[in-house]
Design a protein around this motif. Structure first.
Motif, PDB file in Angstrom:
ATOM      1  N   LEU A 136       2.810  20.568 -19.695  1.00  0.00           N
ATOM      2  CA  LEU A 136       2.866  19.109 -19.669  1.00  0.00           C
ATOM      3  C   LEU A 136       1.579  18.493 -19.139  1.00  0.00           C
ATOM      4  O   LEU A 136       1.178  17.407 -19.564  1.00  0.00           O
ATOM      5  N   ALA A 137       0.923  19.179 -18.210  1.00  0.00           N
ATOM      6  CA  ALA A 137      -0.334  18.661 -17.653  1.00  0.00           C
ATOM      7  C   ALA A 137      -1.381  18.479 -18.750  1.00  0.00           C
ATOM      8  O   ALA A 137      -2.242  17.598 -18.650  1.00  0.00           O
ATOM      9  N   GLN A 138      -1.294  19.281 -19.816  1.00  0.00           N
ATOM     10  CA  GLN A 138      -2.243  19.126 -20.912  1.00  0.00           C
ATOM     11  C   GLN A 138      -2.126  17.747 -21.550  1.00  0.00           C
ATOM     12  O   GLN A 138      -3.119  17.163 -21.981  1.00  0.00           O
ATOM     13  N   CYS A 139      -0.916  17.220 -21.611  1.00  0.00           N
ATOM     14  CA  CYS A 139      -0.717  15.893 -22.199  1.00  0.00           C
ATOM     15  C   CYS A 139      -1.310  14.793 -21.328  1.00  0.00           C
ATOM     16  O   CYS A 139      -1.686  13.731 -21.832  1.00  0.00           O
ATOM     17  N   PHE A 140      -1.377  15.046 -20.022  1.00  0.00           N
ATOM     18  CA  PHE A 140      -1.974  14.069 -19.106  1.00  0.00           C
ATOM     19  C   PHE A 140      -3.477  14.292 -18.958  1.00  0.00           C
ATOM     20  O   PHE A 140      -4.184  13.422 -18.452  1.00  0.00           O
ATOM     21  N   GLY A 141      -3.970  15.460 -19.382  1.00  0.00           N
ATOM     22  CA  GLY A 141      -5.401  15.744 -19.322  1.00  0.00           C
ATOM     23  C   GLY A 141      -5.949  15.806 -17.919  1.00  0.00           C
ATOM     24  O   GLY A 141      -7.106  15.429 -17.684  1.00  0.00           O
TER      25      GLY A 141
ATOM     26  N   GLY B 164      -8.665  18.956 -19.667  1.00  0.00           N
ATOM     27  CA  GLY B 164      -8.704  17.655 -20.315  1.00  0.00           C
ATOM     28  C   GLY B 164      -9.663  17.544 -21.475  1.00  0.00           C
ATOM     29  O   GLY B 164     -10.012  16.436 -21.883  1.00  0.00           O
ATOM     30  N   ARG B 165     -10.080  18.670 -22.039  1.00  0.00           N
ATOM     31  CA  ARG B 165     -11.089  18.632 -23.095  1.00  0.00           C
ATOM     32  C   ARG B 165     -10.490  18.581 -24.499  1.00  0.00           C
ATOM     33  O   ARG B 165     -11.216  18.627 -25.481  1.00  0.00           O
ATOM     34  N   GLN B 166      -9.182  18.527 -24.594  1.00  0.00           N
ATOM     35  CA  GLN B 166      -8.530  18.437 -25.893  1.00  0.00           C
ATOM     36  C   GLN B 166      -7.609  17.225 -25.922  1.00  0.00           C
ATOM     37  O   GLN B 166      -7.252  16.676 -24.892  1.00  0.00           O
TER      38      GLN B 166
ATOM     39  N   PRO C 274      -3.911  15.706  -9.589  1.00  0.00           N
ATOM     40  CA  PRO C 274      -5.151  14.913  -9.568  1.00  0.00           C
ATOM     41  C   PRO C 274      -5.933  15.012 -10.878  1.00  0.00           C
ATOM     42  O   PRO C 274      -5.740  15.963 -11.649  1.00  0.00           O
ATOM     43  N   PRO C 275      -6.806  14.061 -11.135  1.00  0.00           N
ATOM     44  CA  PRO C 275      -7.619  14.119 -12.355  1.00  0.00           C
ATOM     45  C   PRO C 275      -8.638  15.254 -12.299  1.00  0.00           C
ATOM     46  O   PRO C 275      -8.914  15.808 -11.234  1.00  0.00           O
ATOM     47  N   VAL C 276      -9.183  15.572 -13.446  1.00  0.00           N
ATOM     48  CA  VAL C 276     -10.229  16.595 -13.541  1.00  0.00           C
ATOM     49  C   VAL C 276     -11.487  16.057 -12.878  1.00  0.00           C
ATOM     50  O   VAL C 276     -11.854  14.892 -13.037  1.00  0.00           O
ATOM     51  N   GLN C 277     -12.156  16.903 -12.105  1.00  0.00           N
ATOM     52  CA  GLN C 277     -13.412  16.498 -11.479  1.00  0.00           C
ATOM     53  C   GLN C 277     -14.505  16.340 -12.529  1.00  0.00           C
ATOM     54  O   GLN C 277     -14.616  17.154 -13.446  1.00  0.00           O
TER      55      GLN C 277
END
Length: 358
Positions: free
Chosen positions: A93-98, A106-108, A318-321
């Motif tokens: 699910l985290a992939q959908c939030f990137g 988050g690269r896709q 958290p978001p991707v750095q």
């Protein structure tokens, strides 16, 4: 025309009662996930989502025929194969939030899940180009004498691409261990299957490439499993590829960016709803004394709680750095990118919030 499964072949891929229950649970699980994530997309909490509602049996039944060491090259609606093969739901699910919980950082695009831990490759949204890639992976396995089979998914629309021809032609000539599973869900976005090809079926196209073609009821999880199990065993024995056409239906929209009411009749959708793979599997389990209303209610409660908790955890990650854009490409970062990374970190550091005296 498509060759039917021989009786002995179908029996070779028969599911035990316990396995059928497990596959029903897996289908019910992705149905709940899809319903919740589609709601989040409409609420603006994820940018894009593609459901597999109505196609659960085709995905779950085929993926169940694989070993953990086999590889999967999916299209849009086969993410559930990852979950069946043990991929963590929160990470999925985290992939959908990137965000930082996504193994792809988050690269896709959303709904483009991939995971090395379960040997599932990301797809790129370009229709059909996963097919030559799958054949390449299968060829590599053959050259290295690995006991590996590659499962390559496609939709009916992909059969109109050059990549479809290239992949099946090479697979047939080189006799590589790949199984093509076409989920013929009747619509390639807004293009109906009848406008996609002059042949009556997808499966009969296999003859031109020197491989077996099998058409199955894609809403019958046992039939899909049996056909795939036979094809996988054949590939593993070194007998080459197979093309399976799983006839099913895309009950919902192509994606969250699509309005199917503009190009198809509601009556058609309702006819296919009557063939819902979950309803059919549940009826089969009930007839065998393996399921009842109490178990169904308990399962739905369990899945609803699991999915709600997973969404909460995934969305709170958290978001991707920003500096992660420099990672995962080079084993050793080139000097010019190292300089750019240092400059980025310097800029980010200068934007740190200033402490207040009050």
């Amino acid at each position: 025309m498509a060759a039917p499964l021989a009786k002995e072949e179908a029996e070779a891929g028969a599911l035990s009662p316990e396995a059928l229950v497990a596959l029903y649970r897996a289908m019910a699980r992705i149905r709940v996930v899809d319903e919740r994530m589609a709601t989040l997309q409409r609420a603006g909490r994820v940018g894009f989502y593609g459901v597999c509602t109505g196609q659960e049996a085709a995905c779950i039944g085929s993926a169940a025929a694989l070993r953990p060491s086999d590889w999967v090259f999916p299209a849009l609606r086969e993410g559930a194969a990852m979950l069946l093969r043990g991929f963590p739901l929160v990470t999925y699910l985290a992939q959908c939030f990137g965000n930082a919980g996504d193994v792809g950082r988050g690269r896709q695009m959303p709904s483009h899940q991939a995971g090395r831990s379960v040997n599932q490759v990301s797809w790129s949204s370009c229709i059909g180009n996963q097919l030559p890639q799958a054949v390449g992976a299968a060829w590599a396995a053959k050259l290295q004498r690995e006991d590996t089979v590659v499962l390559a998914y496609l939709g009916d629309g992909a059969t109109s691409t050059g990549d479809f021809h290239t992949a099946l032609n090479f697979a047939g000539v080189a006799r590589v261990p790949v199984v093509f599973v076409c989920q013929n869900n009747q619509w390639s976005i807004s293009v109906p299957f009848r406008a996609q090809t002059a042949t009556a079926t997808v499966a009969e196209k296999a003859a031109a490439y020197g491989m077996p073609g099998v058409k199955v009821d894609g809403n019958d999880v046992e039939a899909v499993y049996a056909a795939t199990a036979v094809a996988v065993a054949r590939a593993r024995r070194g007998e080459g590829p197979t093309l399976i056409e799983a006839e099913t239906y895309r009950v919902g929209a192509h994606s969250s960016a699509d309005d199917p009411s503009r190009y198809r009749e509601a009556a058609e959708v309702e006819r296919w709803r009557a063939k819902d793979p979950l309803v059919r599997t549940r009826a089969r389990l009930e007839a065998a004394g393996l399921w009842d209303a109490t178990r169904e209610a308990a399962l739905l409660d369990e899945l609803s709680a699991e999915v709600a908790a997973a969404i909460h955890e995934a969305e709170a990650t958290p978001p991707v750095q920003a500096e992660s854009m420099f990672e995962g490409v080079y084993a050793r970062l080139p000097w010019h990118l190292a300089e750019q990374r240092s400059e980025l970190l310097s800029v980010l550091g200068s934007r740190a919030p200033v402490p207040r005296d009050d």
